[in-house]
Enzyme design. Structure first.
Site, short mmCIF file in Angstrom:
data_model
loop_
_atom_site.label_atom_id
_atom_site.label_comp_id
_atom_site.label_asym_id
_atom_site.label_seq_id
_atom_site.Cartn_x
_atom_site.Cartn_y
_atom_site.Cartn_z
N THR A 242 -15.20 38.77 15.01
CA THR A 242 -14.12 39.01 16.46
C THR A 242 -13.21 38.78 16.92
O THR A 242 -12.68 38.54 17.63
CB THR A 242 -14.85 39.48 17.31
OG1 THR A 242 -15.82 38.18 17.66
CG2 THR A 242 -16.44 40.62 17.44
N ALA A 243 -12.46 37.54 15.88
CA ALA A 243 -11.65 36.26 16.17
C ALA A 243 -10.03 37.25 15.92
O ALA A 243 -9.51 37.46 16.92
CB ALA A 243 -11.58 35.18 15.35
N ARG A 244 -9.67 36.26 14.48
CA ARG A 244 -8.32 36.55 14.20
C ARG A 244 -8.70 37.24 12.68
O ARG A 244 -9.68 36.80 12.39
CB ARG A 244 -7.58 36.34 14.32
CG ARG A 244 -6.70 35.99 15.86
CD ARG A 244 -6.50 37.53 16.13
NE ARG A 244 -5.80 37.05 17.36
CZ ARG A 244 -6.34 37.86 18.40
NH1 ARG A 244 -8.18 38.25 18.41
NH2 ARG A 244 -6.07 37.65 19.51
N ASP A 268 -14.12 43.71 13.73
CA ASP A 268 -12.92 43.70 14.14
C ASP A 268 -11.83 43.69 14.27
O ASP A 268 -11.18 44.01 15.10
CB ASP A 268 -13.50 43.06 15.59
CG ASP A 268 -13.01 44.04 17.11
OD1 ASP A 268 -12.64 44.97 16.69
OD2 ASP A 268 -12.61 43.25 18.52
N GLU A 273 -2.97 45.02 11.00
CA GLU A 273 -3.85 45.59 12.09
C GLU A 273 -2.23 46.19 12.69
O GLU A 273 -0.98 45.44 13.08
CB GLU A 273 -4.35 44.96 13.70
CG GLU A 273 -5.36 44.47 13.56
CD GLU A 273 -5.66 43.81 14.45
OE1 GLU A 273 -5.95 43.63 15.17
OE2 GLU A 273 -6.92 43.23 13.54
N HIS A 291 -10.29 46.81 16.95
CA HIS A 291 -9.62 45.19 17.17
C HIS A 291 -9.48 45.66 19.04
O HIS A 291 -8.69 46.07 19.70
CB HIS A 291 -7.91 44.80 17.09
CG HIS A 291 -7.73 43.84 17.80
ND1 HIS A 291 -7.42 42.92 17.09
CD2 HIS A 291 -8.68 42.84 18.96
CE1 HIS A 291 -6.88 41.57 17.97
NE2 HIS A 291 -7.77 41.93 18.59
N ILE A 292 -10.76 45.86 19.76
CA ILE A 292 -11.75 46.49 20.39
C ILE A 292 -12.47 45.94 21.45
O ILE A 292 -13.36 46.05 22.09
CB ILE A 292 -11.98 48.23 20.60
CG1 ILE A 292 -13.22 48.04 19.83
CG2 ILE A 292 -10.94 49.16 20.12
CD1 ILE A 292 -13.97 49.35 20.06
N GLY A 293 -12.45 44.44 20.93
CA GLY A 293 -13.63 43.26 21.48
C GLY A 293 -13.24 43.32 22.88
O GLY A 293 -14.57 43.07 23.61
N SER A 294 -12.73 43.32 22.84
CA SER A 294 -12.47 43.24 25.37
C SER A 294 -12.19 44.81 25.08
O SER A 294 -11.83 44.86 26.44
CB SER A 294 -10.96 42.30 25.32
OG SER A 294 -10.04 42.97 24.86
N1 LIG Z 1 -11.16 41.02 19.06
C1 LIG Z 1 -10.93 40.49 20.48
O1 LIG Z 1 -10.56 41.38 20.94
C2 LIG Z 1 -10.96 39.08 20.85
C3 LIG Z 1 -10.37 38.20 20.17
N2 LIG Z 1 -10.82 37.20 20.94
C4 LIG Z 1 -10.22 36.44 19.64
O2 LIG Z 1 -11.55 35.04 19.82
C5 LIG Z 1 -10.42 33.46 19.74
C6 LIG Z 1 -11.30 32.57 21.14
O3 LIG Z 1 -11.46 32.98 21.95
P1 LIG Z 1 -11.51 32.65 23.78
O4 LIG Z 1 -13.20 31.63 22.77
O5 LIG Z 1 -11.84 32.69 24.53
O6 LIG Z 1 -10.69 31.11 23.35
P2 LIG Z 1 -11.28 29.42 23.24
O7 LIG Z 1 -10.16 28.49 22.72
O8 LIG Z 1 -12.49 29.04 24.35
O9 LIG Z 1 -12.31 29.19 21.77
C7 LIG Z 1 -11.96 27.95 21.16
C8 LIG Z 1 -13.13 27.47 20.12
O10 LIG Z 1 -12.39 27.17 19.11
C9 LIG Z 1 -12.07 25.72 18.40
N3 LIG Z 1 -11.22 25.70 17.72
C10 LIG Z 1 -10.19 25.56 17.88
N4 LIG Z 1 -9.95 25.32 16.67
C11 LIG Z 1 -11.01 25.12 15.65
C12 LIG Z 1 -10.98 25.06 13.97
N5 LIG Z 1 -9.80 24.49 13.16
N6 LIG Z 1 -12.48 24.75 13.63
C13 LIG Z 1 -13.60 25.17 14.43
N7 LIG Z 1 -13.53 25.38 14.92
C14 LIG Z 1 -11.72 25.39 16.56
C15 LIG Z 1 -12.52 24.87 19.64
O11 LIG Z 1 -12.31 24.09 19.89
C16 LIG Z 1 -12.51 26.44 21.05
O12 LIG Z 1 -13.84 25.47 20.89
C17 LIG Z 1 -9.02 33.39 20.75
O13 LIG Z 1 -8.71 32.66 20.45
C18 LIG Z 1 -8.56 35.59 19.40
O14 LIG Z 1 -7.86 35.04 18.55
C19 LIG Z 1 -10.52 36.92 21.71
C20 LIG Z 1 -11.08 38.04 22.76
C21 LIG Z 1 -11.02 39.21 22.26
O1 LIG Z 2 -7.92 40.27 20.48
C1 LIG Z 2 -7.42 40.39 21.64
C2 LIG Z 2 -7.75 38.62 22.50
O2 LIG Z 2 -7.41 38.97 24.13
O3 LIG Z 2 -6.78 37.83 22.21
#
Ligand SMILES: NC(=O)C1=CN([C@@H]2O[C@H](COP(=O)(O)OP(=O)(O)OC[C@H]3O[C@@H](n4cnc5c(N)ncnc54)[C@H](O)[C@@H]3O)[C@@H](O)[C@H]2O)C=CC1
Ligand SMILES: O=CC(=O)O
Length: 324
Positions: A242-244, A268, A273, A291-294
């Site tokens: 669900t990240a990217r 997701d 996309e 891509h509906i995670g949030s």
């Molecule tokens: N599918 C969706 O709709 C959504 C997707 N996301 C994705 O989730 C990601 C994470 O969101 P949050 O947890 O809020 O961000 P965050 O910044 O709180 O957490 C990211 C974590 O990844 C770690 N990190 C960064 N680079 C790394 C690497 N090279 N190897 C290992 N760990 C690493 C960081 O230290 C941090 O602990 C976002 O950047 C976004 O891409 C977030 C929300 C919704």
């Molecule tokens: O993928 C969604 C985000 O908020 O990042």
């Protein structure tokens, strides 16, 4: 800089955000809202830099270095309606003095819920099962029918133990999963939900019956999950993203599903996309969402308000809470 005594700042809202967000934006700013709700093009973003003081974009608008290089001087803030900011070239924006913010925290639970849905759904053949019932093809039952992989008590690996990763770990504890994680650095014990830290991705993969990605897309994480890394996972593992999409070599993912190295995947996010990868469609054991995670009503309001909070702070001459 304080805009409060001047006319209202002019803001472009690039997509159709929640009603509550749009109402508040219209109350406090001179807003132009893209009610057509299609992604803003490079030309529109460049034009907006001359016409607006601030933009609230989503991750569907791309602020590449090439686009930012063509900006005019008016634009002061890009207040993203997303936590991920891989659609923004941060150095390019910052070098023009443009403030960039995001919307962390408020979407962690919704996204972690979706990761849980994908993990459970992939492990228990939710997509194939639904299709069989819906199509009328369910004409027999056997003890060997649609046998999946049990989540309760299994080992879960999390890459990226940030806000979403930790929210997911907390939910996985409810399934008595044995938690493991890899992060850029280990977390303080009280933040780990009891998860065991691994100092390499490789070490984590070796114990991950289930693996879920929660780190941002950066040059460092591009292609993080390669053929070599899928091969390190226990046979029959389940992969969740669900990240990217950029984190995954999608050809390698297909190879791992074809060979049985992975028994299922829940996705997701995709490299391309919208649309996704047409090659995934032949797999009944991939559970895919667009891509509906949030995407919950509560979270959409919270994201919109968080973006507006950042704008409000900026135009009141303060540092926005989520400035990157
Ligand atoms: N599918 C969706 O709709 C959504 C997707 N996301 C994705 O989730 C990601 C994470 O969101 P949050 O947890 O809020 O961000 P965050 O910044 O709180 O957490 C990211 C974590 O990844 C770690 N990190 C960064 N680079 C790394 C690497 N090279 N190897 C290992 N760990 C690493 C960081 O230290 C941090 O602990 C976002 O950047 C976004 O891409 C977030 C929300 C919704
Ligand atoms: O993928 C969604 C985000 O908020 O990042």
């Amino acid at each position: 800089m304080c805009f409060q005594k001047m006319s209202k700042p002019r803001i472009w809202v690039t997509r159709r955000l929640s009603d509550a967000t749009l109402e508040r934006a219209a109350r406090d700013y001179e807003v132009v809202i893209n009610y057509e709700d299609r992604p803003g093009t490079a030309e529109e973003i460049i034009a907006a830099s001359a016409a607006f003081d601030g933009i609230i974009p989503c991750h569907s608008e791309h602020f590449s270095a090439e686009v930012v290089a063509q900006f005019s001087d008016r634009l002061k803030i890009v207040a993203n309606h997303s936590v991920g900011v891989d659609h923004c070239d941060l150095p390019a924006l910052k070098s023009r003095g443009i403030v960039v913010t995001n919307t962390p925290d408020v979407l962690s639970d919704a996204t972690a819920e979706l990761a849980m849905l994908l993990m459970l759904g992939a492990a228990r053949h939710a997509v194939a099962g639904d299709r069989i019932v819906r199509s009328g093809a369910w004409d027999s039952w056997s003890p060997a029918f649609m046998v999946g992989k049990q989540v309760t008590g299994a080992r879960l690996g999390i890459i990226g133990m940030g806000r979403v990763g930790r929210a997911f770990a907390a939910k996985a504890r409810g399934f008595d999963m044995e938690l493991h994680y890899f992060n850029r650095s280990p977390l303080a014990e009280e933040l780990t939900q009891g998860a065991v830290y691994h100092d390499t991705v490789e070490s984590l993969l070796g114990v991950s019956d289930f693996l879920s990605l929660h780190c941002p897309a950066t040059p460092e994480t591009n292609g993080l999950m390669s053929a070599e890394r899928f091969a390190l996972m226990p046979a029959g593992a389940v992969f969740v993203n669900t990240a990217r999409g950029a984190l995954v070599d999608e050809a390698a993912l297909i190879g791992a599903l074809d060979s049985g190295q992975l028994s299922a995947a829940g996705l997701d996010c995709f490299q391309v996309e919208p649309g996704g990868n047409p090659a995934f469609s032949r797999f009944d054991n991939i559970f895919m969402l667009p891509h509906i995670g949030s995407a919950t009503g509560q979270t959409r309001d919270a994201m919109g308000f968080r973006a507006l909070d950042n704008l409000d702070a900026f135009f009141a001459g303060k540092a926005p809470g989520d400035q990157l």
